[in-house]
Every structure is written in structure tokens, then in C-alpha cells.
Design an enzyme around this catalytic site. Sequence first.
Site, short mmCIF file in Angstrom:
data_model
loop_
_atom_site.label_atom_id
_atom_site.label_comp_id
_atom_site.label_asym_id
_atom_site.label_seq_id
_atom_site.Cartn_x
_atom_site.Cartn_y
_atom_site.Cartn_z
N PRO A 2 30.94 14.28 91.18
CA PRO A 2 32.08 13.36 91.07
C PRO A 2 33.33 14.12 90.61
O PRO A 2 33.25 14.99 89.75
CB PRO A 2 31.64 12.37 89.99
CG PRO A 2 30.20 12.61 89.74
CD PRO A 2 29.87 13.96 90.25
N ARG A 158 40.03 23.12 75.18
CA ARG A 158 39.61 24.20 76.08
C ARG A 158 39.86 23.86 77.55
O ARG A 158 39.79 24.73 78.42
CB ARG A 158 38.12 24.50 75.90
CG ARG A 158 37.80 25.28 74.63
CD ARG A 158 36.40 25.87 74.67
NE ARG A 158 35.36 24.84 74.67
CZ ARG A 158 34.85 24.30 73.56
NH1 ARG A 158 35.28 24.67 72.37
NH2 ARG A 158 33.89 23.39 73.64
N ASN A 204 36.12 19.77 94.76
CA ASN A 204 36.23 20.41 96.06
C ASN A 204 37.07 19.63 97.08
O ASN A 204 37.78 20.22 97.89
CB ASN A 204 34.83 20.63 96.62
CG ASN A 204 34.75 21.87 97.48
OD1 ASN A 204 35.68 22.68 97.47
ND2 ASN A 204 33.68 22.00 98.23
N ARG A 296 31.62 27.72 96.99
CA ARG A 296 31.89 26.35 97.45
C ARG A 296 32.63 26.43 98.77
O ARG A 296 33.42 27.35 99.00
CB ARG A 296 32.76 25.59 96.43
CG ARG A 296 32.15 25.44 95.04
CD ARG A 296 30.92 24.56 94.99
NE ARG A 296 31.17 23.19 95.41
CZ ARG A 296 31.67 22.24 94.64
NH1 ARG A 296 31.97 22.50 93.39
NH2 ARG A 296 31.86 21.01 95.09
#
Length: 307
Positions: A2, A158, A204, A296
Site C-alpha cells: 500500500p 527519520r 512504485n 522494483r
Amino acid sequence: MPEGHSIHRLASQLSSVFGGQQVAASSPQGRFAAGAAGLDGRVLVGATAHGKQLFVEFADGLDESPTPALFLRVHLGLYGAWSFGGDKSFMGASSIGAPRKVGERELAGTPDASYDGPPAPVGAVRLRLVSDYGWADLRGPTACEVITEPERDAVVARLGPDPLGRAARDAPDDVARFASGLRKSASPVGLLLMNQAVIAGVGNIYRAEALFRRKLDPWRPGKSVSVEEATVLWEDIAVIMGDGVRAGRIVTTTPADRSSSSSRVKREDAHYVYGRAGLPCRLCGTPVAVAEMAARKLFWCPECQAP
Ligand SMILES: [Zn+2]
């Protein structure tokens, strides 16, 4: 996995159906037994998202003396998902509908007229939350832990800025941080968009679609991207991810660039380049290219996004 818009929807959903209520927490699978015991009987204050991280705040139970808030941190990763169920007030409470599974796919749920408590757990339920009106089950997360507020703040610190966090006009620092994160690196911009320390929440699909919409070559070094280009890219990502939060799905095409004019955007019309390898570019007809970038699949139009 997700992308950030799903986690923001999930945070809204949890706040909407559990906010302000005392909840029972358990780990039917057992792997989160100690963590669940620490939350059991507390009041679920609300949930927020930063990128792909979900934080659910818990305050004391109704009859306890004040102690510091606790936060449940969840990262769904590749396989995690939440499912929900409950009575009419529970399933009708959300302004975004009531998905019974939020993970890779989101399915609409229906209220149970004869609801009288949660069903027996099915499969490996890491965490179950139950209120008087309904329940939520979490399965298969990459991360699920109970942390303090300073620890929550450290996790967020972070991460890069989240384009869904605040309106751009309220967050000039976020845009500047994103631009500086891109411009201090020689890595390809296509890789940097997937780096959660540069920008939080992009996955992605949004990576490929945003670069296409801004006509940016994914292989361009981050340091060659101007501040102006980075600003426009940030703003466009905020727009398409904001649409995703509202719609519960990723649609990045404008009506003029779709093959069909039906009001419900067809799956094959939803994207410009993602998942369209070899198909003609919607704008120039050049076959959409695909390559591996950091393990990817990256999709782009070699003509529209020429170096
Ligand atoms: Zn093209």
C-alpha cells in the site's frame, strides 16, 4: 505494498470508528500478546499516518490515573492488512466508507444488522481491537509495536516530509526539505522518490506516474533537478495522492487522456505508464518502457521523459 494514501485512509477509518472509545486489545495469534496487553482497556484517542507508517494513540482507560500516552506503530509492508466489522453505527461512522480490508486492495464492507460481537479470529490475527460497536483485525504487518510519544517522534524525524501531511502553503519547510533531499544526491530521481527519508509515502505507482506527469527522466541524477522542478513535482505528488485518499484508488490520468469517457475510471485507464510496458504512451504513442531500478519495476515513456 500500500502507498501512503491507503495509510492515511486507514488512519481516518480507525479514528472514525474507534476514536474516544475504550477498546479491548488482544493478539489471537499470540505474537503480539505483551503489546496488546499494554493497550487493553485503554481509550483509542485517534490515528495518524506519516508516509507508510501508522500511529494509533492510546490514553488511559476510563477509570485509571493519568499515565503517558502510548502509540501503536504499524507498517503493513507487503502482506499486512486490516479488516473491520461491526454494527450499523460502526460501519456507518466513516466519511470514507468502511473498508473491511485495507492493504493492497480495499473492499467495501457492509454493516451487520445482527451484530453481537466479533467473529472467531480467522488466520494469524496479530492484533484485534474491539469496541462496543465493532472490531478491527490486523494480519501480517512488517512492524507492529507499542512505543512512547518520544519514540514516535523519533520515527517521524527519520522520515522525509509527507506530501499528505499538510497543505503546501502551510508547509514551505516540507517542500524545501524534499528539494534538498533530491538535490544533495547523485542517485536517479526515480530511486530517490522511493526513499522514505527523502519523501514519505510514495511507492512504485506514484513514483512512475508523478515522473511521467512532470516529464522527468527517471534516470536523471537528483542533483540535476532544479528547486523549481522539485517544487512542482512535490505539488503534483500532493495532488494525485490527495485524490487517492479521497477515492481509495490511484488514478493519475486526466479525462482527455483516457480511452473511455465512462464516469467510473476503468482500471486500464487509471495510469499513464505504471503497468503499461509495451503499450503506446497516451500522449505520444511511443511504447512504454520498463526496467529494474533497485529491484522494483520502473515504467516510463522514453520520448516524453527523454533525458
Ligand atoms: Zn510519451
